[in-house]
Design a protein around this motif. Structure first.
Motif, mmCIF file in Angstrom:
data_model
loop_
_atom_site.group_PDB
_atom_site.id
_atom_site.type_symbol
_atom_site.label_atom_id
_atom_site.label_comp_id
_atom_site.label_asym_id
_atom_site.label_seq_id
_atom_site.Cartn_x
_atom_site.Cartn_y
_atom_site.Cartn_z
ATOM 1 N N LEU A 147 0.810 -1.216 0.000
ATOM 2 C CA LEU A 147 0.000 0.000 0.000
ATOM 3 C C LEU A 147 0.846 1.270 0.000
ATOM 4 O O LEU A 147 0.355 2.351 -0.339
ATOM 5 C CB LEU A 147 -0.928 0.011 1.219
ATOM 6 C CG LEU A 147 -1.957 -1.121 1.303
ATOM 7 C CD1 LEU A 147 -2.730 -1.015 2.603
ATOM 8 C CD2 LEU A 147 -2.910 -1.083 0.121
ATOM 9 N N ALA A 148 2.115 1.141 0.403
ATOM 10 C CA ALA A 148 2.973 2.322 0.527
ATOM 11 C C ALA A 148 3.044 3.157 -0.750
ATOM 12 O O ALA A 148 2.961 4.390 -0.690
ATOM 13 C CB ALA A 148 4.367 1.910 0.990
ATOM 14 N N PRO A 149 3.203 2.537 -1.944
ATOM 15 C CA PRO A 149 3.271 3.363 -3.158
ATOM 16 C C PRO A 149 2.011 4.196 -3.389
ATOM 17 O O PRO A 149 2.081 5.242 -4.052
ATOM 18 C CB PRO A 149 3.456 2.331 -4.275
ATOM 19 C CG PRO A 149 4.055 1.137 -3.607
ATOM 20 C CD PRO A 149 3.425 1.110 -2.245
ATOM 21 N N LEU A 150 0.876 3.761 -2.835
ATOM 22 C CA LEU A 150 -0.366 4.499 -3.044
ATOM 23 C C LEU A 150 -0.322 5.839 -2.316
ATOM 24 O O LEU A 150 -0.587 6.885 -2.891
ATOM 25 C CB LEU A 150 -1.556 3.666 -2.571
ATOM 26 C CG LEU A 150 -1.770 2.329 -3.295
ATOM 27 C CD1 LEU A 150 -2.950 1.585 -2.697
ATOM 28 C CD2 LEU A 150 -1.996 2.554 -4.794
ATOM 29 N N ARG A 200 2.066 8.397 -3.620
ATOM 30 C CA ARG A 200 1.592 9.131 -4.800
ATOM 31 C C ARG A 200 0.486 10.121 -4.452
ATOM 32 O O ARG A 200 -0.139 10.693 -5.333
ATOM 33 C CB ARG A 200 1.070 8.138 -5.847
ATOM 34 C CG ARG A 200 2.178 7.386 -6.558
ATOM 35 C CD ARG A 200 1.691 6.143 -7.271
ATOM 36 N NE ARG A 200 0.357 6.254 -7.834
ATOM 37 C CZ ARG A 200 -0.422 5.211 -8.078
ATOM 38 N NH1 ARG A 200 -0.013 3.995 -7.772
ATOM 39 N NH2 ARG A 200 -1.613 5.375 -8.604
ATOM 40 N N GLY A 201 0.213 10.292 -3.152
ATOM 41 C CA GLY A 201 -0.785 11.264 -2.741
ATOM 42 C C GLY A 201 -2.189 10.722 -2.641
ATOM 43 O O GLY A 201 -3.132 11.490 -2.446
ATOM 44 N N LEU A 202 -2.351 9.401 -2.752
ATOM 45 C CA LEU A 202 -3.677 8.810 -2.604
ATOM 46 C C LEU A 202 -4.012 8.654 -1.120
ATOM 47 O O LEU A 202 -3.127 8.535 -0.277
ATOM 48 C CB LEU A 202 -3.738 7.449 -3.300
ATOM 49 C CG LEU A 202 -3.450 7.446 -4.805
ATOM 50 C CD1 LEU A 202 -3.556 6.039 -5.356
ATOM 51 C CD2 LEU A 202 -4.390 8.382 -5.548
ATOM 52 N N VAL A 203 -5.298 8.647 -0.817
ATOM 53 C CA VAL A 203 -5.772 8.453 0.552
ATOM 54 C C VAL A 203 -6.176 6.993 0.712
ATOM 55 O O VAL A 203 -6.991 6.474 -0.060
ATOM 56 C CB VAL A 203 -6.962 9.378 0.861
ATOM 57 C CG1 VAL A 203 -7.548 9.052 2.226
ATOM 58 C CG2 VAL A 203 -6.515 10.837 0.821
ATOM 59 N N VAL A 204 -5.604 6.317 1.697
ATOM 60 C CA VAL A 204 -5.848 4.891 1.925
ATOM 61 C C VAL A 204 -6.185 4.675 3.396
ATOM 62 O O VAL A 204 -5.510 5.198 4.270
ATOM 63 C CB VAL A 204 -4.608 4.048 1.566
ATOM 64 C CG1 VAL A 204 -4.919 2.561 1.702
ATOM 65 C CG2 VAL A 204 -4.098 4.376 0.181
ATOM 66 N N VAL A 227 -9.443 3.385 -1.292
ATOM 67 C CA VAL A 227 -8.349 4.145 -1.880
ATOM 68 C C VAL A 227 -8.974 5.243 -2.728
ATOM 69 O O VAL A 227 -9.839 4.962 -3.562
ATOM 70 C CB VAL A 227 -7.442 3.262 -2.769
ATOM 71 C CG1 VAL A 227 -6.309 4.102 -3.371
ATOM 72 C CG2 VAL A 227 -6.887 2.097 -1.980
ATOM 73 N N GLY A 228 -8.547 6.472 -2.501
ATOM 74 C CA GLY A 228 -9.133 7.573 -3.246
ATOM 75 C C GLY A 228 -8.113 8.599 -3.679
ATOM 76 O O GLY A 228 -7.039 8.721 -3.082
ATOM 77 N N GLN A 229 -8.457 9.327 -4.729
ATOM 78 C CA GLN A 229 -7.647 10.438 -5.213
ATOM 79 C C GLN A 229 -8.382 11.727 -4.887
ATOM 80 O O GLN A 229 -9.369 12.062 -5.546
ATOM 81 C CB GLN A 229 -7.429 10.342 -6.728
ATOM 82 C CG GLN A 229 -6.675 11.517 -7.334
ATOM 83 C CD GLN A 229 -5.244 11.603 -6.843
ATOM 84 O OE1 GLN A 229 -4.419 10.759 -7.186
ATOM 85 N NE2 GLN A 229 -4.949 12.607 -6.042
ATOM 86 N N PRO A 230 -7.947 12.451 -3.860
ATOM 87 C CA PRO A 230 -8.653 13.676 -3.476
ATOM 88 C C PRO A 230 -8.660 14.697 -4.611
ATOM 89 O O PRO A 230 -7.638 14.905 -5.277
ATOM 90 C CB PRO A 230 -7.847 14.195 -2.280
ATOM 91 C CG PRO A 230 -7.076 13.021 -1.786
ATOM 92 C CD PRO A 230 -6.800 12.170 -2.976
ATOM 93 N N VAL A 231 -9.814 15.300 -4.828
ATOM 94 C CA VAL A 231 -9.904 16.363 -5.835
ATOM 95 C C VAL A 231 -9.539 17.708 -5.222
ATOM 96 O O VAL A 231 -9.368 18.692 -5.940
ATOM 97 C CB VAL A 231 -11.326 16.419 -6.433
ATOM 98 C CG1 VAL A 231 -11.616 15.148 -7.205
ATOM 99 C CG2 VAL A 231 -12.370 16.621 -5.331
ATOM 100 N N THR A 269 -7.357 15.891 3.722
ATOM 101 C CA THR A 269 -7.975 15.666 5.029
ATOM 102 C C THR A 269 -9.489 15.700 4.917
ATOM 103 O O THR A 269 -10.194 14.872 5.516
ATOM 104 C CB THR A 269 -7.493 16.714 6.045
ATOM 105 O OG1 THR A 269 -6.073 16.608 6.184
ATOM 106 C CG2 THR A 269 -8.156 16.500 7.398
ATOM 107 N N ALA A 270 -10.016 16.637 4.152
ATOM 108 C CA ALA A 270 -11.459 16.725 3.950
ATOM 109 C C ALA A 270 -11.984 15.486 3.238
ATOM 110 O O ALA A 270 -13.041 14.948 3.589
ATOM 111 C CB ALA A 270 -11.803 17.979 3.165
ATOM 112 N N PHE A 271 -11.241 15.017 2.249
ATOM 113 C CA PHE A 271 -11.629 13.803 1.527
ATOM 114 C C PHE A 271 -11.700 12.626 2.495
ATOM 115 O O PHE A 271 -12.651 11.842 2.477
ATOM 116 C CB PHE A 271 -10.625 13.507 0.411
ATOM 117 C CG PHE A 271 -10.912 12.257 -0.367
ATOM 118 C CD1 PHE A 271 -11.675 12.297 -1.522
ATOM 119 C CD2 PHE A 271 -10.433 11.024 0.066
ATOM 120 C CE1 PHE A 271 -11.943 11.128 -2.233
ATOM 121 C CE2 PHE A 271 -10.694 9.860 -0.632
ATOM 122 C CZ PHE A 271 -11.457 9.914 -1.789
#
Length: 221
Positions: A111-114, A117-121, A172-176, A180-182
């Motif tokens: 999961l570390a690479p996620l 890359r700035g993804l929220v996990v 796993v998400g990519q905040p828009v 923190t809000a995401f």
């Protein structure tokens, strides 16, 4: 200050058995788990993974169930008689899948690479009685997947009891926008569904800073 402790020591288990099964759907797998524990078979490990996590952990298509029990051979064999009977409609997998889980169960390195890359996990563990669990897992997954920026949502059942079970959701998400809000909004979305169907907001991770805002709705006045 603890100055003394008395420990209860068990002898090493003289017998162990392992098994793995593949169900077409997560609901069918949970129903098999319910029948197993309500027949008073209590394997040490009874873990069910949805399609996404089964592919990720075991490279199989379907919903994988892994089972491990240890103890006196009479009890272990009786437990597996019940497990095999209740999983008769599932496909059998090689018991080596249990060893794969034992080796990698605490490894989160993949999961570390996620998050690099700035993804929220994160994972969200909740619990509920058997009567609501299928609805709970469907609604939480559906609500999270509908949230803007969400890339992946999966679930597994980690602990099963006479009256219900614990479910773990991983997202796993990519905040828009603000990460923190995401993150907080994703939790809000999930917990709204958990509370709506009558689930418990935690199984064993406890409350802490993140879950504190859900306690009033969970417990009432």
């Amino acid at each position: 200050v603890i100055t003394e402790a008395t420990l209860l020591v068990h002898a090493l288990a003289p017998s162990e058995r392992r098994g793995a099964f593949l169900f077409e759907g997560f609901g069918e797998g949970m129903e098999a788990c319910r029948r197993i524990v309500q027949r008073d078979a209590r394997p040490a490990v009874l873990r069910l993974y949805d399609e996404t996590e089964s592919q990720r952990h075991f490279d199989v298509k379907g919903c994988a169930l892994i089972v491990l029990d240890e103890g006196d051979a009479h009890f272990v064999n009786a437990t597996f008689e019940i497990v095999n009977a209740e999983c008769v409609e599932a496909a059998s997998l090689d018991p080596s899948y249990v060893e794969r889980w034992l080796v990698h169960r605490n490894d989160v390195g993949a999961l570390a690479p996620l998050w690099e890359r700035g993804l929220v996990v994160d994972t969200i563990e909740v619990a509920g009685p058997w009567a609501i669990l299928n609805s709970l897992q469907l609604r939480v997954c559906e609500a999270l997947r509908a949230y803007e920026g969400m890339l992946s949502v999966s679930v597994h059942q980690s602990h099963a009891y006479l009256d219900g079970a614990c479910l773990y959701f991983t997202f796993v998400g990519q905040p828009v926008g603000d990460a923190t809000a995401f993150y907080r909004d994703a939790w809000d979305v999930a917990m709204d569904e958990v509370l709506r169907v009558g689930g418990a907001i935690s199984h064993h991770h406890g409350i802490g800073r993140n879950r504190a805002r859900f306690v009033a709705d969970a417990l009432g006045g």
